[in-house]
Design a protein around this motif. Structure first.
Motif, PDB file in Angstrom:
ATOM      1  N   LEU A 165       1.881  16.632   4.888  1.00  0.00           N
ATOM      2  CA  LEU A 165       1.589  17.988   4.431  1.00  0.00           C
ATOM      3  C   LEU A 165       0.998  18.787   5.608  1.00  0.00           C
ATOM      4  N   TYR A 174      -7.620  -0.735  -0.853  1.00  0.00           N
ATOM      5  CA  TYR A 174      -7.566  -0.105   0.470  1.00  0.00           C
ATOM      6  C   TYR A 174      -8.034   1.348   0.408  1.00  0.00           C
ATOM      7  N   ILE A 204     -14.168  11.008  10.622  1.00  0.00           N
ATOM      8  CA  ILE A 204     -13.546  12.315  10.860  1.00  0.00           C
ATOM      9  C   ILE A 204     -14.475  13.454  10.444  1.00  0.00           C
ATOM     10  N   THR A 242       0.850  -1.187   0.000  1.00  0.00           N
ATOM     11  CA  THR A 242       0.000   0.000   0.000  1.00  0.00           C
ATOM     12  C   THR A 242       0.887   1.239   0.000  1.00  0.00           C
ATOM     13  N   LYS A 243       0.304   2.332  -0.440  1.00  0.00           N
ATOM     14  CA  LYS A 243       1.022   3.607  -0.430  1.00  0.00           C
ATOM     15  C   LYS A 243       0.727   4.321   0.887  1.00  0.00           C
ATOM     16  N   PRO A 244       1.697   5.096   1.419  1.00  0.00           N
ATOM     17  CA  PRO A 244       1.396   5.855   2.644  1.00  0.00           C
ATOM     18  C   PRO A 244       0.444   7.004   2.365  1.00  0.00           C
ATOM     19  N   LEU A 245      -0.158   7.520   3.442  1.00  0.00           N
ATOM     20  CA  LEU A 245      -1.102   8.633   3.313  1.00  0.00           C
ATOM     21  C   LEU A 245      -0.332   9.946   3.232  1.00  0.00           C
ATOM     22  N   LEU A 246      -0.057  10.373   2.018  1.00  0.00           N
ATOM     23  CA  LEU A 246       0.790  11.537   1.805  1.00  0.00           C
ATOM     24  C   LEU A 246       0.310  12.765   2.563  1.00  0.00           C
ATOM     25  N   ILE A 247      -0.998  12.871   2.752  1.00  0.00           N
ATOM     26  CA  ILE A 247      -1.546  14.093   3.362  1.00  0.00           C
ATOM     27  C   ILE A 247      -0.989  14.312   4.763  1.00  0.00           C
ATOM     28  N   PHE A 249      -9.427  14.042   0.683  1.00  0.00           N
ATOM     29  CA  PHE A 249      -8.374  13.392   1.465  1.00  0.00           C
ATOM     30  C   PHE A 249      -7.626  12.379   0.602  1.00  0.00           C
ATOM     31  N   VAL A 257     -10.083   3.563   3.359  1.00  0.00           N
ATOM     32  CA  VAL A 257      -9.536   4.759   3.996  1.00  0.00           C
ATOM     33  C   VAL A 257     -10.477   5.951   3.784  1.00  0.00           C
ATOM     34  N   ILE A 317      -5.477  14.038  -2.238  1.00  0.00           N
ATOM     35  CA  ILE A 317      -4.235  14.642  -1.774  1.00  0.00           C
ATOM     36  C   ILE A 317      -3.280  13.570  -1.278  1.00  0.00           C
ATOM     37  N   SER A 318      -3.821  12.507  -0.686  1.00  0.00           N
ATOM     38  CA  SER A 318      -2.953  11.448  -0.156  1.00  0.00           C
ATOM     39  C   SER A 318      -2.382  10.570  -1.255  1.00  0.00           C
ATOM     40  N   PHE A 319      -3.182  10.252  -2.244  1.00  0.00           N
ATOM     41  CA  PHE A 319      -2.739   9.339  -3.306  1.00  0.00           C
ATOM     42  C   PHE A 319      -2.898  10.024  -4.665  1.00  0.00           C
ATOM     43  N   PRO A 320      -2.116  11.095  -4.929  1.00  0.00           N
ATOM     44  CA  PRO A 320      -2.374  11.869  -6.157  1.00  0.00           C
ATOM     45  C   PRO A 320      -2.245  11.037  -7.437  1.00  0.00           C
TER      46      PRO A 320
END
Lengths: 217, 341
Positions: free
Chosen positions: A186, B101, B113, A178-183, B135, B105, B138-141
């Protein structure tokens, strides 16, 4: 004064739990969001504040009998900025890579409400040992908060952990692909992380402190 | 209340005496039904992965709501359709190719939230599904902008990727977009049908319009927000849409592409996050349309509906204050002061 009735240990713990600068008083949130996207930066920022807070409390406590009440605030500010300058120079000399990133916020420690508040409310009225315990407690509380926030943000946001030695761990999420939560690394994620951890801290506090106070009293 | 059920007995209560069949859950489920045609078209064009993505969104939204309410000893309200709606809307706003996933999320962020931490349904400042999508974007552009080519084949897993019409319009211009689709008429038809790349549920304009017509018929949404939203966007697209010349843009392409219809009919009209005064709703819609076109034409993203609605959500309480109706019989402030003197 309070130094007689409360023990040094209680003073120390007060700053960490009951009056935690970030999680309880919600002060100094600027550095807690700005520098915490990396565990190493967070820890060093926390250490800098711990050092300044303790030294300022000791200095003010030593000088408390000679300070004229009318000019106490300028004197507090001078003492604080003196210690901040020392911290700044030490960091520039010993950890230049961290200083390059958090240097601006180290200078801003001068304006931290929590440091001036402890000097005014505690150190200027108490002797050295309680003042030192109070400063250490507030500083350790701040260090703890910054470590927790930066640990959470870097782990979730980048999947790595940069240790204070400069060593970064491997990407921990690779095994589940999985990819990390980039936000989270930020600025927006900074607010989310502080909010989530603040809620968790207060939840744990009310849960365990109630039990503890029921037990002792 | 048990006494309400015994209809033929004499009931002595305070007003209101006329009761409507309407309830939150009835409205929520109607909106869910209204979204169904667009979701089905999305499933038809993007295949089983799209169905899975939507299903995962709905399931995790319901689960998030259930777990949160159980953990806090609150009344579990997963049957009222609002968490289902959040999940469905979020799913329809995702590209079909997302890894599994991502819906989980997104639903977690949307329900817990954005909604529950603010106090649950009715107290959220922002549209939950849109915050979930923002969300994720921005997290997974990268992952959130891989658009599958619609193939209308139900047994394909390795889909080709392509750019959305708005992406082509932004990067390569109108002539390229027309070239891709053949001619202009064909482009309009394909956009209307929804045979284009995009989020799962936003592509089929005709299905969205059918769903919206159902909501209009039932009276659950009024014309104020959609008309002012789409109208402002169309005017802006007409005036500023073409490069180099004013009043030469093509509003139809802008209205039919991206999430414009889905946003205007189903997300900007969310009862909780839009102003409740009608005049204010018009201002809200104008703001949404203006910001959407500003982002599309001048911003860094090809699509701006999501951010436009979220930004206007912030202003909803302020708009309500500005446009609140006068209290009957109340004096103006200056007059009241004079009398006091």
């Amino acid at each position: 004064m309070s130094s007689n009735s409360t023990s040094l240990k209680e003073l120390f713990l007060n700053g960490i739990i009951k009056e935690n600068t970030i999680f309880k008083l919600a002060l100094s949130l600027c550095p807690s969001i700005a520098v915490t996207n990396n565990l190493k930066n967070g820890i060093f920022m926390g250490l800098a504040v711990l050092f300044v807070q303790t030294m300022v409390n000791i200095t003010i406590s030593l000088m408390r009998k000679v300070i004229q009440p009318k000019v106490r605030l300028p004197i507090f500010m001078l003492v604080i900025s003196g210690w901040v300058t020392i911290t700044q120079m030490m960091m520039a000399a010993f950890v230049p890579d961290v200083y390059a990133k958090v240097g601006l916020y180290i200078a801003l420690i001068v304006a931290f409400a929590s440091i001036l508040a402890r000097a005014e409310m505690f150190a200027s009225k108490n002797s050295i040992m309680p003042s030192m315990a109070d400063g250490l407690g507030m500083g350790v509380g701040f260090l703890f908060a910054l470590t927790a926030i930066s640990f959470f943000r870097e782990l979730v946001g980048k999947g790595t952990l940069t240790l204070p030695t400069g060593l970064a761990t491997q990407h921990v999420f690779t095994f589940v692909n999985t990819k990390p939560l980039l936000i989270m690394v930020l600025p927006a994620g900074g607010f989310l992380a502080v909010g989530i951890l603040m809620a968790a801290f207060n939840w744990l506090d009310t849960k365990y402190m109630k039990k503890a106070s029921h037990g002792t009293h | 209340m048990a006494e309400i059920k015994k209809e033929h007995e004499l009931i002595v209560t305070v007003s209101p005496h006329i009761k409507s069949e309407e309830s939150t859950s009835r409205i929520m489920w109607s909106v869910n039904i209204a979204l169904l045609p667009a979701a089905v078209m999305g499933a038809y064009f993007f295949g089983p992965r799209a169905v899975l993505a939507i299903a995962l969104c709905i399931i995790s939204a319901l689960l998030s709501e259930y777990i949160y309410q159980k953990a806090l000893n609150k009344k579990v309200s997963i049957n009222d359709g609002s968490a289902f709606l959040t999940g469905l809307l979020l799913g329809m706003n995702l590209p079909a190719s997302v890894p599994f996933y991502i819906p989980v999320v997104g639903s977690f962020v949307a329900v817990i939230i954005t909604k529950q931490l603010f106090g649950g349904l009715g107290y959220n400042v922002f549209n939950p599904a849109l915050i979930g999508r923002a969300f994720l974007l921005i997290s997974f552009p990268k992952l959130m902008t891989i658009w599958t080519k619609p193939e209308a084949a139900f047994v394909q897993f390795d889909a080709k990727t392509t750019a959305t019409p708005l992406g082509i319009l932004k990067e390569e211009g109108l002539s390229k977009l027309i070239e891709v689709f053949g001619d202009k008429m064909n482009l309009y038809m394909e956009l209307l049908k929804g045979h284009r790349a995009g989020s799962i549920g936003e592509t089929s304009a005709i299905a969205l319009i059918i769903g919206a017509a159902f909501l209009f018929y039932r009276g659950y949404i009024t014309w104020h927000i959609p008309v002012s939203f789409l109208g402002t966007a169309a005017v802006m697209a007409w005036i500023f849409g073409a490069k180099g010349a004013l009043f030469a843009g093509d509003p139809v392409i802008h209205l039919l592409s991206g999430g414009m219809l889905l946003g205007a009919f189903f997300m900007a009209t969310d009862y909780v996050t839009c102003p409740s005064v009608k005049k204010g709703q018009i201002l809200f819609g104008i703001g949404c349309g203006f910001l959407t076109m500003l982002i599309r034409l001048k911003g860094g993203f090809p699509e701006g509906v999501m951010f436009a609605i979220l930004i206007m959500n912030c202003f909803a309480p302020l708009i309500d204050r500005g446009f609140k109706s006068k209290v009957f019989g109340a004096l103006k402030e200056t007059k009241a002061k004079e009398i006091k003197k």
